[in-house]
Design a protein around this motif. Structure first.
Motif, short mmCIF file in Angstrom:
data_model
loop_
_atom_site.label_atom_id
_atom_site.label_comp_id
_atom_site.label_asym_id
_atom_site.label_seq_id
_atom_site.Cartn_x
_atom_site.Cartn_y
_atom_site.Cartn_z
N GLY A 165 34.03 76.70 -29.99
CA GLY A 165 33.20 77.83 -30.35
C GLY A 165 32.95 78.74 -29.17
N PHE A 166 31.71 79.18 -29.02
CA PHE A 166 31.38 80.14 -27.97
C PHE A 166 31.57 79.58 -26.56
N TRP A 167 31.57 78.23 -26.41
CA TRP A 167 31.74 77.63 -25.09
C TRP A 167 33.05 78.07 -24.43
N THR A 168 34.11 78.18 -25.21
CA THR A 168 35.41 78.58 -24.64
C THR A 168 35.32 79.97 -24.03
N ASP A 169 34.79 80.92 -24.77
CA ASP A 169 34.66 82.29 -24.24
C ASP A 169 33.73 82.34 -23.05
N LEU A 170 32.64 81.60 -23.09
CA LEU A 170 31.70 81.58 -21.98
C LEU A 170 32.38 81.09 -20.70
N CYS A 171 33.12 79.99 -20.81
CA CYS A 171 33.79 79.43 -19.64
C CYS A 171 34.84 80.39 -19.09
N LYS A 172 35.60 81.00 -19.96
CA LYS A 172 36.61 81.96 -19.50
C LYS A 172 35.97 83.17 -18.83
N ARG A 173 34.85 83.61 -19.37
CA ARG A 173 34.15 84.77 -18.80
C ARG A 173 33.51 84.44 -17.45
N LYS A 174 32.93 83.25 -17.32
CA LYS A 174 32.23 82.86 -16.10
C LYS A 174 33.17 82.37 -15.00
N MET A 175 34.39 82.00 -15.38
CA MET A 175 35.35 81.48 -14.40
C MET A 175 36.70 82.19 -14.56
N PRO A 176 36.75 83.48 -14.28
CA PRO A 176 37.97 84.25 -14.53
C PRO A 176 39.16 83.84 -13.66
N ALA A 177 38.93 83.21 -12.54
CA ALA A 177 40.04 82.80 -11.67
C ALA A 177 40.58 81.42 -12.04
N SER A 178 40.00 80.78 -13.05
CA SER A 178 40.44 79.46 -13.48
C SER A 178 41.45 79.59 -14.62
N LYS A 179 42.32 78.59 -14.73
CA LYS A 179 43.23 78.51 -15.87
C LYS A 179 42.75 77.36 -16.75
N PHE A 180 42.83 77.59 -18.06
CA PHE A 180 42.36 76.61 -19.03
C PHE A 180 43.53 76.14 -19.87
N LEU A 181 43.77 74.85 -19.85
CA LEU A 181 44.82 74.26 -20.66
C LEU A 181 44.16 73.75 -21.94
N ILE A 182 44.28 74.54 -23.00
CA ILE A 182 43.58 74.24 -24.25
C ILE A 182 44.42 73.30 -25.10
N GLN A 183 43.81 72.20 -25.49
CA GLN A 183 44.48 71.16 -26.26
C GLN A 183 43.95 71.13 -27.69
N THR A 184 44.85 71.01 -28.65
CA THR A 184 44.46 71.00 -30.06
C THR A 184 44.48 69.59 -30.66
N ASP A 185 45.16 68.67 -30.03
CA ASP A 185 45.24 67.30 -30.51
C ASP A 185 44.29 66.43 -29.69
N GLU A 186 43.36 65.79 -30.36
CA GLU A 186 42.34 65.02 -29.65
C GLU A 186 42.93 63.88 -28.83
N SER A 187 43.86 63.13 -29.37
CA SER A 187 44.42 62.01 -28.62
C SER A 187 45.19 62.49 -27.39
N GLU A 188 45.89 63.61 -27.52
CA GLU A 188 46.59 64.16 -26.36
C GLU A 188 45.60 64.66 -25.31
N PHE A 189 44.53 65.30 -25.77
CA PHE A 189 43.49 65.76 -24.86
C PHE A 189 42.91 64.58 -24.07
N LEU A 190 42.53 63.51 -24.77
CA LEU A 190 41.94 62.35 -24.12
C LEU A 190 42.92 61.70 -23.14
N GLU A 191 44.19 61.64 -23.51
CA GLU A 191 45.19 61.07 -22.60
C GLU A 191 45.33 61.91 -21.34
N LEU A 192 45.30 63.23 -21.49
CA LEU A 192 45.38 64.11 -20.32
C LEU A 192 44.15 63.97 -19.43
N VAL A 193 42.97 63.86 -20.04
CA VAL A 193 41.75 63.66 -19.25
C VAL A 193 41.86 62.35 -18.46
N LYS A 194 42.34 61.32 -19.13
CA LYS A 194 42.43 60.00 -18.51
C LYS A 194 43.46 59.95 -17.38
#
Length: 178
Positions: free
Chosen positions: A101-130
């Motif tokens: 939701g709004f968290w994504t836009d907030l983070c992109k706005r507050k951290m413009p020099a950062s890159k965000f790797l957005i994951q749509t699959d929960e298990s893949e997201f968790l594996e990447l975090v781990k």
């Protein structure tokens, strides 16, 4: 029911389903302006916003507060801090779960020099975090399986906008239902 973020739905959906077991209830995450539009036009029964929204024909009540944190691998130089700001985090890449939701836009706005790797699959997201050294976010209402964050320090983000007060909004004519 439409919410501007997922955490309010995690808390509200079991209760609504319990109290209305014979009803089919749909839940969605929408942009803030869509939540407002849908509640005003009657397309939804309940809206959840990150601020108090007042109009003559609407009722609002405070729901809860969510606090954003960043999860940083141990050994990183930022792990020596007990609190951080978006300014401190700007420029570091991170993983993001889709449907925030709004968290994504907030983070992109507050951290413009950062890159965000957005994951749509929960298990893949968790594996990447781990298995990666990329930062990720958490809140006081978002939980990961214990083993996922074993090698990370959870550090609160202290900017005012990282601490969100959620409000439930509904039409006055529906007050008897809720």
């Amino acid at each position: 029911i439409a919410s501007c973020a997922p955490a309010p739905l995690w808390l509200l959906s079991p209760n609504i389903s319990f109290y209305y077991p014979d009803n089919i209830i749909s839940f969605s995450i929408c942009e803030i302006d869509q939540v407002i539009k849908h509640i005003e036009t009657g397309q939804i029964d309940i809206g959840i916003l990150p601020f108090e929204y007042q109009k003559d024909d609407l009722c609002t009540t405070h729901f809860f507060t969510e606090h954003l944190s960043v999860c940083i691998p141990f050994g990183h130089s930022l792990c020596s801090y007990d609190k951080l700001t978006f300014h401190d985090l700007n420029g570091y890449n991170r993983l993001l779960w889709d449907q925030l939701g709004f968290w994504t836009d907030l983070c992109k706005r507050k951290m413009p020099a950062s890159k965000f790797l957005i994951q749509t699959d929960e298990s893949e997201f968790l594996e990447l975090v781990k298995s990666s050294t990329l930062f990720c976010f958490s809140t006081n209402y978002a939980s990961y399986p214990d083993e996922i964050l074993n090698d990370r320090k959870r550090i609160p983000i202290v900017d005012d906008c990282a601490n969100v007060e959620y409000w439930v909004v509904w039409k006055k004519g529906n007050t008897y239902r809720f």
